[in-house]
Design an enzyme around this catalytic site. Structure first.
Site, PDB file in Angstrom:
ATOM      1  N   HIS A 307     -10.038   1.017   4.885  1.00  0.00           N
ATOM      2  CA  HIS A 307      -8.951   0.509   4.049  1.00  0.00           C
ATOM      3  C   HIS A 307      -9.485   0.300   2.647  1.00  0.00           C
ATOM      4  O   HIS A 307     -10.636  -0.088   2.473  1.00  0.00           O
ATOM      5  CB  HIS A 307      -8.418  -0.819   4.602  1.00  0.00           C
ATOM      6  CG  HIS A 307      -7.084  -1.161   4.059  1.00  0.00           C
ATOM      7  ND1 HIS A 307      -6.916  -1.806   2.861  1.00  0.00           N
ATOM      8  CD2 HIS A 307      -5.847  -0.895   4.528  1.00  0.00           C
ATOM      9  CE1 HIS A 307      -5.623  -1.935   2.628  1.00  0.00           C
ATOM     10  NE2 HIS A 307      -4.954  -1.385   3.614  1.00  0.00           N
ATOM     11  N   ASP A 364      -2.761   0.655  11.310  1.00  0.00           N
ATOM     12  CA  ASP A 364      -2.173   1.810  11.988  1.00  0.00           C
ATOM     13  C   ASP A 364      -2.906   2.219  13.251  1.00  0.00           C
ATOM     14  O   ASP A 364      -2.439   3.101  13.969  1.00  0.00           O
ATOM     15  CB  ASP A 364      -2.144   3.009  11.022  1.00  0.00           C
ATOM     16  CG  ASP A 364      -1.108   2.816   9.937  1.00  0.00           C
ATOM     17  OD1 ASP A 364      -0.059   2.233  10.253  1.00  0.00           O
ATOM     18  OD2 ASP A 364      -1.356   3.219   8.795  1.00  0.00           O
TER      19      ASP A 364
HETATM   20  N1  CMC Z   1     -13.395   8.266   8.691  1.00  0.00           N
HETATM   21  C1  CMC Z   1     -14.603   8.664   8.247  1.00  0.00           C
HETATM   22  N2  CMC Z   1     -15.134   8.304   7.044  1.00  0.00           N
HETATM   23  C2  CMC Z   1     -14.376   7.525   6.261  1.00  0.00           C
HETATM   24  C3  CMC Z   1     -13.095   7.051   6.650  1.00  0.00           C
HETATM   25  C4  CMC Z   1     -12.613   7.459   7.918  1.00  0.00           C
HETATM   26  N3  CMC Z   1     -11.401   7.044   8.331  1.00  0.00           N
HETATM   27  N4  CMC Z   1     -12.577   6.289   5.668  1.00  0.00           N
HETATM   28  C5  CMC Z   1     -13.484   6.260   4.698  1.00  0.00           C
HETATM   29  N5  CMC Z   1     -14.585   6.996   5.048  1.00  0.00           N
HETATM   30  C6  CMC Z   1     -15.826   7.151   4.268  1.00  0.00           C
HETATM   31  C7  CMC Z   1     -15.625   8.115   3.113  1.00  0.00           C
HETATM   32  O1  CMC Z   1     -15.947   9.446   3.498  1.00  0.00           O
HETATM   33  C8  CMC Z   1     -16.587   7.557   2.091  1.00  0.00           C
HETATM   34  O2  CMC Z   1     -17.891   7.917   2.472  1.00  0.00           O
HETATM   35  P1  CMC Z   1     -19.031   8.180   1.339  1.00  0.00           P
HETATM   36  O3  CMC Z   1     -19.199   6.879   0.624  1.00  0.00           O
HETATM   37  O4  CMC Z   1     -20.232   8.611   2.123  1.00  0.00           O
HETATM   38  O5  CMC Z   1     -18.481   9.277   0.463  1.00  0.00           O
HETATM   39  C9  CMC Z   1     -16.486   6.029   2.296  1.00  0.00           C
HETATM   40  O6  CMC Z   1     -16.108   5.885   3.686  1.00  0.00           O
HETATM   41  C10 CMC Z   1     -15.460   5.338   1.395  1.00  0.00           C
HETATM   42  O7  CMC Z   1     -14.194   5.992   1.602  1.00  0.00           O
HETATM   43  P2  CMC Z   1     -13.134   6.272   0.453  1.00  0.00           P
HETATM   44  O8  CMC Z   1     -12.289   7.419   0.863  1.00  0.00           O
HETATM   45  O9  CMC Z   1     -13.840   6.336  -0.868  1.00  0.00           O
HETATM   46  O10 CMC Z   1     -12.304   4.913   0.479  1.00  0.00           O
HETATM   47  P3  CMC Z   1     -10.861   4.708  -0.111  1.00  0.00           P
HETATM   48  O11 CMC Z   1     -10.740   3.260  -0.383  1.00  0.00           O
HETATM   49  O12 CMC Z   1     -10.623   5.652  -1.244  1.00  0.00           O
HETATM   50  O13 CMC Z   1      -9.895   5.159   1.082  1.00  0.00           O
HETATM   51  C11 CMC Z   1      -8.578   5.113   3.058  1.00  0.00           C
HETATM   52  C12 CMC Z   1      -9.291   4.278   1.962  1.00  0.00           C
HETATM   53  C13 CMC Z   1      -7.697   4.187   3.892  1.00  0.00           C
HETATM   54  C14 CMC Z   1      -7.684   6.148   2.372  1.00  0.00           C
HETATM   55  C15 CMC Z   1      -9.645   5.809   3.928  1.00  0.00           C
HETATM   56  O14 CMC Z   1     -10.447   4.845   4.580  1.00  0.00           O
HETATM   57  C16 CMC Z   1      -9.028   6.757   4.978  1.00  0.00           C
HETATM   58  O15 CMC Z   1      -8.786   7.915   4.658  1.00  0.00           O
HETATM   59  N6  CMC Z   1      -8.770   6.254   6.218  1.00  0.00           N
HETATM   60  C17 CMC Z   1      -8.085   7.079   7.222  1.00  0.00           C
HETATM   61  C18 CMC Z   1      -6.579   7.077   6.966  1.00  0.00           C
HETATM   62  C19 CMC Z   1      -5.919   5.758   7.349  1.00  0.00           C
HETATM   63  O16 CMC Z   1      -6.160   5.218   8.417  1.00  0.00           O
HETATM   64  N7  CMC Z   1      -5.048   5.261   6.449  1.00  0.00           N
HETATM   65  C20 CMC Z   1      -4.239   4.044   6.715  1.00  0.00           C
HETATM   66  C21 CMC Z   1      -4.580   2.935   5.764  1.00  0.00           C
HETATM   67  S1  CMC Z   1      -3.883   1.371   6.319  1.00  0.00           S
HETATM   68  C22 CMC Z   1      -2.178   1.594   6.159  1.00  0.00           C
HETATM   69  C23 CMC Z   1      -1.729   1.473   4.749  1.00  0.00           C
HETATM   70  O17 CMC Z   1      -1.713   0.357   4.216  1.00  0.00           O
HETATM   71  O18 CMC Z   1      -1.392   2.503   4.172  1.00  0.00           O
END
Ligand code: CMC
Length: 428
Positions: A307, A364
């Protein structure tokens, strides 16, 4: 702490005031930055460090796992309130008393009929259309049926459009699902509560009386409350920014629905269930999928994990996990998917990749399991999220308009070509 931030650019130094919230959050107010520095701006892709507004609606602390609407804790609201009370509190600032709630509900009921011509629009969609696309279009179409723009200086005008959308949106949600299932487009009953009515509209069969299960009604109430607001997330920021151009409420909401659809946001609940199904079909080897999620050359992500704001635990996930156990138990459903979800969670919580990056199950991860036990088709999961988020979007839009916030218009740093000569097409 001083209430001034100092910035040094070359030999010049600048001072900017700090802004402090009621929970002691601190921001640097850079309103004068560009003017004072002769054109310097800040850049922050994804707005990871940028506050877009001051808001009195929802407080969340991602490190401590705190979520409150209007000061009320999410745990207490999920346990003691119903969705309509929460909607009222989000939109108007306080929990309603009995009379206020009754009036609110009766005003919503009075607006719960949708123009019959909307059915023609629904008919034009193929049955294969994703319900989120249909819902976004129908919400936008409501503007065409109610073209007068909302005078935001008039509390009365705003109230009318708020009860109008709260009345019609559940009808659109139910019709979106029923069209897909080939069921007649129906109405609920004004003698029912708001959430009970949603269930009746969604699930009533043309040849049977709908019998309400209190377990399902309570589970839906809780899920809608948990999704009702989440401060400046992607879809809410979209609603605020579209509304900042003085587009109407329904048009702004329609844009918010589109933003919610994506799998990194609300679409994750559908993606989680599809992922769990795929793991089951593939023999239930959770370790294989954990390895894929960690492999930087593999686009696979563990859906329902991570998140932007919660870096410890998502308080909504804690409540939903307990609710999933309870609902499945009460309904006597034995879903093998739940075992896979529990297995993945355990592995991720003990895996350095997930621990180091502070990736925990989010709202989720378990919600789809409950929706499925309730008989809601997978493609409708994100629609259910939209139904829950509706009062939050409305509250944020109303706050933004009442504060007369300026039009949202970020700047950029240009990285393209410098001025060059035009070459005629024969010479290219
Ligand atoms: N699986 C594997 N690796 C992950 C995941 C995941 N679900 N989420 C983040 N990472 C890794 C990402 O690859 C990155 O690694 P590194 O630092 O080595 O490059 C690190 O963790 C930080 O991730 P980020 O993408 O920079 O973080 P963000 O804050 O931009 O993204 C997120 C947050 C929710 C989009 C992301 O965690 C994600 O894609 N999760 C899966 C989709 C999901 O479950 N979304 C629902 C969110 S809750 C409902 C809502 O409020 O919308």
């Amino acid at each position: 702490m001083s209430d001034i931030a100092k910035l040094q650019i070359g030999d010049n130094s600048y001072e900017f005031p700090l802004v402090k919230g009621t929970e002691n959050e601190v921001a640097i107010n850079i309103k004068t930055l560009r003017g004072a520095t002769n054109g310097v701006i800040t850049i922050d892709p994804g707005y990871k460090n940028t506050g877009s507004c001051e808001s009195a609606i929802t407080f969340l602390d991602g490190e401590k796992g705190i979520l409150r609407y209007r000061g009320y804790s999410i745990e207490e609201l999920a346990d003691k309130a119903d969705f309509l009370e929460v909607a009222y509190a989000l939109i108007f600032g306080d929990l309603p008393n009995k009379e206020e709630l009754e009036k609110f509900h009766s005003d919503i009921k009075a607006q719960s009929v949708v123009d019959d011509d909307v059915k023609k629009i629904i008919d034009a969609f193929p049955k294969t259309a994703h319900p989120m696309g249909v819902l976004s279009s129908l919400t936008s179409a409501l503007t065409a049926f109610n073209p007068s723009s909302v005078n935001v200086d008039s509390e009365e005008d705003m109230y009318k459009s708020i009860v109008r959308i709260l009345g019609k949106f559940p009808v659109l949600v139910a019709w979106t699902m029923r069209k897909k299932q080939g069921l007649p487009l129906n109405y609920g009953s004004s003698s029912l509560g708001y959430v009970e009515n949603i269930l009746k509209m969604m699930f009533e069969k043309p040849n049977e009386e709908y019998v309400m299960s209190p377990i399902i009604k309570n589970a839906l109430d809780k899920l809608l409350i948990l999704h009702a607001d989440h401060e400046q997330n992607c879809s809410t920021s979209t609603v605020r920014i579209v509304g900042s151009s003085h587009a109407g409420l329904f048009a702004s909401l329609s844009a918010g629905i589109s933003a919610l659809w994506g799998p990194l946001h609300g679409g994750a609940n559908q993606a989680v269930l599809e992922m769990l199904e795929a793991i089951k079909e593939d023999g239930g080897d959770t370790k294989k999928y954990m390895a894929k999620a960690k492999d930087k050359n593999d686009p696979f992500r563990l859906m329902g994990f991570g998140h932007r704001v919660y870096k410890n635990f998502d308080p909504r996930a804690t409540i939903i996990k307990a609710a999933a156990d309870e609902v499945l138990n009460d309904l006597g459903v034995n879903d093998p998917i739940l075992e896979i979800a529990r297995g993945l969670e355990q592995e991720a919580l003990n895996d350095p990749y997930f621990v180091d990056r502070k990736l925990y199950p989010n709202v989720d991860f378990y919600s789809g399991i409950i929706y499925r036990a309730m008989g809601i088709p997978v493609e409708m999961f994100t629609v259910m999220f939209a139904l829950g988020r509706l009062p939050g979007w409305i509250a944020q839009w109303k706050e933004m308009r009442l504060k007369k916030e300026p039009i949202g218009r970020p700047r950029q740093i240009y990285t393209g070509e410098n001025l060059r000569d035009f070459t005629s097409i024969e010479k290219r």
